[in-house]
Structures are given as C-alpha cells and as structure tokens.
Design an enzyme around this catalytic site. Structure first.
Site, PDB file in Angstrom:
ATOM      1  N   CYS A 181       0.833  -1.199   0.000  1.00  0.00           N
ATOM      2  CA  CYS A 181       0.000   0.000   0.000  1.00  0.00           C
ATOM      3  C   CYS A 181       0.873   1.256   0.000  1.00  0.00           C
ATOM      4  CB  CYS A 181      -0.904  -0.042   1.220  1.00  0.00           C
ATOM      5  SG  CYS A 181      -1.845   1.429   1.486  1.00  0.00           S
ATOM      6  N   CYS A 226      14.803   2.046  -6.467  1.00  0.00           N
ATOM      7  CA  CYS A 226      13.350   1.921  -6.331  1.00  0.00           C
ATOM      8  C   CYS A 226      12.951   2.877  -5.207  1.00  0.00           C
ATOM      9  CB  CYS A 226      12.935   0.483  -6.005  1.00  0.00           C
ATOM     10  SG  CYS A 226      13.480  -0.061  -4.390  1.00  0.00           S
TER      11      CYS A 226
END
Ligand SMILES: [Zn+2]
Length: 485
Positions: free
Chosen positions: A290, A441
């Site tokens: 999430c 990332c």
C-alpha cells in the site's frame, strides 16, 4: 470468458482489471494468460507447476486453486478471479457473555448518547451494554485504524486498545482522519487518544507505542474479546493471525490497495484463519505494498467502516457476518464480491495436525522473506551520498529505475533507464555487463529483488542497489537540483 485481475496483480497483465481469455477449464485459461503475459508466469506458478501459495483462484465464489480442480469444465458465463494476498456468515453467538453484560449499566447520559442504538430492535439496551462491556484491540492507527477507532469510540466500546509505533507524518493526513495537522511528529497513539477523548471521555483508552513482535504480541492481546488488524505488512498480519488463533481470539481483517479493499473475519468459532486462505506471503517486491502503490483517500474510510460494523455485529451477536468469507470492493469501478474461504485441514496453526504452538518459536522474518538466506550472495549497495558523488564525478555507470510508472511521475530519477521489475529478466540484454549498474526503487527493497532476479536469469555484470531507495535520497536530489537533476 473474462478473468478478473485483483489490483495488486494488474502490473503483470498490462494494467487491465480483466483479461478476455479463451479456454474451457482453469488449466487452459492459465496457459492462455501466461502465454499472453509472460511476466505473470513467475507470480502465478510455483516451481512444481502449481499455483503460488499466496494466490487464490476463484470461479464465482468457489475456491478452485488446487490443481485437481483445474480440469473441471467451465461455463461460458463463469467469472474467474485471481486473488493474491496483500492478507460462515450465520448469525452468531455474541462475544460478550451475559454475566459480563449484566455487570455494566447505562446512566442517563449514556441513554441519551446512544439513543439511536437503543431504537434498533437488534441492539437495544442489552446490545449497548454488550458494546460497553467489550474490550477490543486495534492493531495500527493509520488509514484503516482511523475510522475503526473513531467508530468504535462513537459506538461506545468500553475498552479500546490501540497498538502503533509510528509518529504522524504530513502524508498521513491524506487518509488518516483520526489525526490532524497539529499532530504531525506526535505519536499516532497519542493523537488517537486525544480524538477518542474528545468523542467520549468515559472510554477506557489503552495504547502501546511499540512495534509488535513474537515476544510482545501475546501479552498485548491476551484477555481481549476481539482484535482488528489494520496494519499494512505481511509480517504483522501473520503474527497477529497466529497469536489470535493460538489464544482463541476472533480477528477482523481489513486491507487496502489503491482502489481496492478487503474485509474478512478469521478464527471465529474454529473457522478458517489467514494461513488457511494464504499459506504464504509473496516475496517482498513481487506484489507492491500500500505504501508503494498509494491509495485513494476515502477507501480506508469505506473498508474501515465495514470492519468496525463487522466488529460491532460480532460483539452484539446480530446479523450475518463475514466469518469464513472475504469481501472485496473495487471502488474505482464500483464492483464488490464475497468469496468463500475454506478451512485448510493442513493449516499449520488451526488445522488438524498443527505445527506452530507458540509464536515465539516461529521465525516471521524468514517466513516473510525479510532475511537474507545464508547461501545467497549479499547485494552490494551505495548510500545516497556515495551515489550522488559518483553521479557528480561522472563515473561510467548505468542507473535502472525499477519503479512502476505512477511512482515515477511523482519523482523522476535523473538519467535513469526505466525497466519495471516484471520485465527485467526478459530485457537483460539492454544492460552492459562491462559497466556498473545501479538499481533504484522507492525504498531500496525492490531493487534488491531486481538484482537477485537478474542473477537468477544468468546476468553476470556488476550490480549495486541504492540503499534506502529514492525515499532516502530525496533531500540530496532536491539540493542538487540545479547541478544534475
Ligand atoms: Zn488456518
């Protein structure tokens, strides 16, 4: 025929919420999907050719994940659903026995405050007393925890314990409606306590500003009637599930991702648990969390409100509930469905022959792939400062950004080649093995997975990750803007 793809898996299927497939049984449909979308093979199948254990496959509301179900003929109007882990229904006995209900009374002010509950035939004075006598633990005071805690308090739950070890940050305010701007940098549990006190000073509010682990979880929830899991990581979810199962405490489970949410009830009267549904969590980075994927602001309100509603129904003992079932809601296209969750007789925690008897004896870090295996070659990395220096010195290297497209639009990494993690193995020829390659990332976890994926695919060039990801490099990137952004 249509196969519906759950939100967390859509990256492997061209971002589609469904795929039109041809085939007349599960096996031929799975072959069709993995032929059309080769990147999805790794996420769907395990090494033995079965389904990965963190993925379930439903036809209608029926679980057909086991390979012996794969050759049953499908009807053209059957709906097939691929559901990954992110993490009954008969009217039940109430969780609060009569003796405890009789110990509490309602004063005049409470009769006025809860008048609208008292008007409801199913709740009435008896139901309100059960709510007042109940003791509920809410794990997490973030997006999902916000509406859960607020509605439990508004409804008059006598004892609410909140467990969370984070401080409120500015980005929390987009969805965590229990906190306000003046709470930024304060512990979430302190802010939640203030909000609960403002609603009702008579509520016994307890809190633990501590990260849960195998040594403290049992003492945190032992003696409570119900636990509501509002966390957002697999380690916490399995830990909470196992502790609840071992102590015999029912668990209401809520989960959100982007536009999709889920609610279920585990471990009620010997019903299935989270491990019965998803025996194992996915490898970190394979399915975005999430925090990485984002979520639309009102979604936790929708899902948390349903979770609080299920909790109240269990406490009072009314209605039908989600025991042994999982509700999924897609708020983008307004679809919802309820799938059955079967009890797994081989479940290591609640099955016929369990193997886990104490959470302290189980290694949750290893189970959730958070440890580096001993035979695995460690990944070398640069700190943000080191990488910034190399960029400034114009050291020859290739930077690969493995984030999803929507994440990159928030902050672009300068001079990076963009290859989403799912395509890396296939596109490894675009890398130059004579040059250093640095993978970036958001948080520095998927970049490690990227390096291991390429090693597995036989790439031999020198590879490094950016420690802590772009999140850790943000400040340097801003301060260097003129120089090299
Ligand atoms: Zn189980």
């Amino acid at each position: 025929m249509k196969v519906y793809i759950s939100a967390t898996l859509r990256g492997f299927f061209g971002r589609n919420s469904f795929v039109e497939v041809s085939g007349d049984d599960i096996k031929s449909i799975l072959n069709f999907l993995t032929d059309e979308y080769p990147d999805s093979k790794k996420v769907i199948f395990n090494a033995d050719g079965g389904l990965n254990s963190f993925i379930r496959l439903y036809v209608g509301d029926e679980d057909r994940s086991e390979p012996d179900q794969w050759y049953r003929k499908l009807k053209p109007d059957d709906e097939v659903l691929l559901l990954p882990s992110i993490a009954g229904g008969a009217p039940s006995d109430n969780l609060i026995p009569d003796e405890r209900r009789k110990e509490v009374g309602l004063d005049d002010q409470e009769v006025e405050r809860f008048g609208k509950h008292l008007l409801l035939r199913e709740i009435g004075v008896k139901g309100q007393k059960r709510i007042k006598a109940s003791r509920v633990v809410v794990m997490g005071a973030g997006a999902l925890g916000s509406p859960v805690i607020q509605y439990l308090a508004a409804a008059g739950v006598g004892t609410i314990k909140v467990v969370d070890d984070n401080d409120v940050s500015l980005e929390d305010l987009q969805s965590q409606v229990i906190h306000s701007a003046r709470d930024v940098k304060r512990p979430r549990v302190a802010s939640a306590r203030d909000t609960v006190r403002n609603t009702n000073r008579n509520i016994n509010f307890e809190s633990e500003n501590e990260r849960i682990n195998a040594d403290n979880i049992v003492s945190m929830i032992d003696g409570y009637d119900l636990v509501i899991d509002c966390t957002g990581d697999h380690r916490s979810r399995y830990l909470i599930n196992d502790a609840c199962a071992l102590l015999g405490i029912p668990l209401v489970f809520g989960a959100i991702y982007q536009y999709e949410g889920r609610v279920g009830i585990f471990n009620l009267n010997g019903g299935p648990c989270l491990r019965c549904l998803f025996p194992e969590p996915p490898e970190p980075g394979l399915v975005p969390t999430c925090a990485e994927g984002g979520t639309i602001s009102p979604l936790p309100g929708i899902i948390g409100s349903i979770a609080a509603n299920e909790a109240l129904k269990l406490i009072i003992g009314i209605g039908e509930h989600l025991d042994g079932r999982l509700l999924t809601i897609d708020s983008l296209y307004l679809g919802s469905r309820i799938v059955k969750v079967k009890k797994d007789r081989k479940c290591p925690i609640c099955g016929a022959d369990p193997s886990i008897f104490r959470v302290e004896d189980f290694d949750y870090e290893e189970f959730c792939h958070l440890k580096t295996a001993e035979d695995e070659i460690p990944v070398e990395g640069f700190t943000p400062e080191e990488l910034a220096r190399r960029i400034e010195d114009k050291d020859p290297m290739t930077i690969i950004d493995v984030r999803e497209p929507h994440e990159r639009s928030i902050m672009r990494f300068p001079d990076a080649i963009v290859i989403p993690i799912g395509q890396l193995a296939r596109r490894k020829d675009e890398l130059d093995p004579d040059k250093d390659t640095v993978f970036v990332c958001r948080e520095g976890k998927r970049s490690i997975l990227a390096i291991n994926t390429l090693r597995e695919a036989g790439y031999n060039g020198p590879m490094y990750n950016l420690k802590g990801g772009i999140e850790a490099m943000k400040d340097i990137m801003f301060s260097h803007e003129g120089a090299w952004l």
